[in-house]
Structures are given as C-alpha cells and as structure tokens.
Scaffold this active site. Structure first.
Site, PDB file in Angstrom:
ATOM      1  N   TYR A  44       0.797  -1.223   0.000  1.00  0.00           N
ATOM      2  CA  TYR A  44       0.000   0.000   0.000  1.00  0.00           C
ATOM      3  C   TYR A  44       0.832   1.276   0.000  1.00  0.00           C
ATOM      4  CZ  TYR A  44      -3.675  -3.288   1.189  1.00  0.00           C
ATOM      5  OH  TYR A  44      -4.547  -4.333   1.170  1.00  0.00           O
ATOM      6  N   ASN A  96     -10.112   0.008   8.051  1.00  0.00           N
ATOM      7  CA  ASN A  96     -11.454  -0.271   8.574  1.00  0.00           C
ATOM      8  C   ASN A  96     -11.486  -0.539  10.076  1.00  0.00           C
ATOM      9  OD1 ASN A  96     -12.491   0.152   6.057  1.00  0.00           O
ATOM     10  ND2 ASN A  96     -12.686  -2.001   5.550  1.00  0.00           N
ATOM     11  N   ASP A 121      -7.785   9.529   2.744  1.00  0.00           N
ATOM     12  CA  ASP A 121      -8.182   9.802   1.363  1.00  0.00           C
ATOM     13  C   ASP A 121      -9.698   9.767   1.279  1.00  0.00           C
ATOM     14  OD1 ASP A 121      -8.205   6.924   1.637  1.00  0.00           O
ATOM     15  OD2 ASP A 121      -8.401   6.805  -0.537  1.00  0.00           O
TER      16      ASP A 121
END
Length: 146
Positions: A44, A96, A121
């Site tokens: 990521y 999350n 984001d």
C-alpha cells in the site's frame, strides 16, 4: 514541504485552545492528536489509500518528530510545535479498524473530539485536493462511518 503543510495545520494548533485545570491560576495547553489513516505494508505504500500515512510522515519530518513507538496499535510520536504539544499516530490495524487505535489514544490522553484531526483519502474529492473541516462525512471509509 514544511511551509505548505504547516500553513494548513497552523490554525488547528493555535495557542488559544488552552484547557484549564482545576486550579484557575494554572493552565496547560491540551495536546492535539493527528491520526493518519492507511494500511500497513509495502503493498500500500505510496498509494492514494495511504495519503493519511503520508501526511503524518511529512508533518513528522517537518517538525523533527520521530514515529518510533508502538502505542495502542499505532506507530506513534510526540513533539511540540510552537509550544503546543502534538501526538502523531499511524494506526497499524488497517483502515477499517483504525478506530480501535485512534479511539484508544484519544481516551488515554483524555482528548475531546475537537482535539483530534484525522487525515485520510476521501474518494469524494479529486486526487490531490486537501480539505480541512471540523466535521464531515466518512468519505466511504467504513472505519469512519460509525
């Protein structure tokens, strides 16, 4: 980089936000908690999804704050910016579940929500646009929805 980022965060760090203690003659500046959302791991890195991590890294670098501690499931650093204490965190729980880390940090430091700034984001904004607001939507992030 320091100038641009600092100009955006400076209003949040104003010394006018002073919390009084139980003694009227003694007051302390309450810290700000900056939480950058992202996902851990090389997969990521440098993606739009990790812009929160990138913001924290840039701010930490500009203020010479090291993010070397593991604190409440986050890479964590503490510092002072113009006499105002700041706490920087990059939760390592994946986006999350970032509330597990951010909520625990805010509770531990007894911070009201208006002393917590979350960078992430927002898919409702064009890439490269920064928006600072006191309240807002969750930008389709399940970790912020609720």
């Amino acid at each position: 980089m320091r100038g641009k980022l600092w100009v955006r965060f400076a209003p949040f760090l104003s010394k006018r936000y002073v919390s009084s203690s139980s003694s009227p003659s003694c007051s302390a500046i309450q810290p700000w908690l900056f939480v950058g959302l992202g996902n851990p791991g090389e997969k990521y890195q440098s993606t739009r999804h990790n812009v929160g991590f990138d913001m924290i890294d840039a701010f930490a670098e500009s203020q010479n704050i090291s993010l070397t501690k593991n604190h409440f499931k986050a890479l964590f650093g503490e510092g002072m910016v113009d006499g105002v204490p700041v706490l920087l965190a990059k939760p390592q729980t994946y986006i999350n579940l970032s509330g597990e880390s951010a909520g625990a940090l805010a509770a531990y430091y007894k911070l009201p929500l208006h002393r917590v700034v979350v960078a992430y984001d927002d898919t409702d904004l064009p890439c490269g646009v920064l928006r600072l607001q006191p309240k807002g939507g969750y930008g389709r992030h399940n970790g912020l929805s609720g």
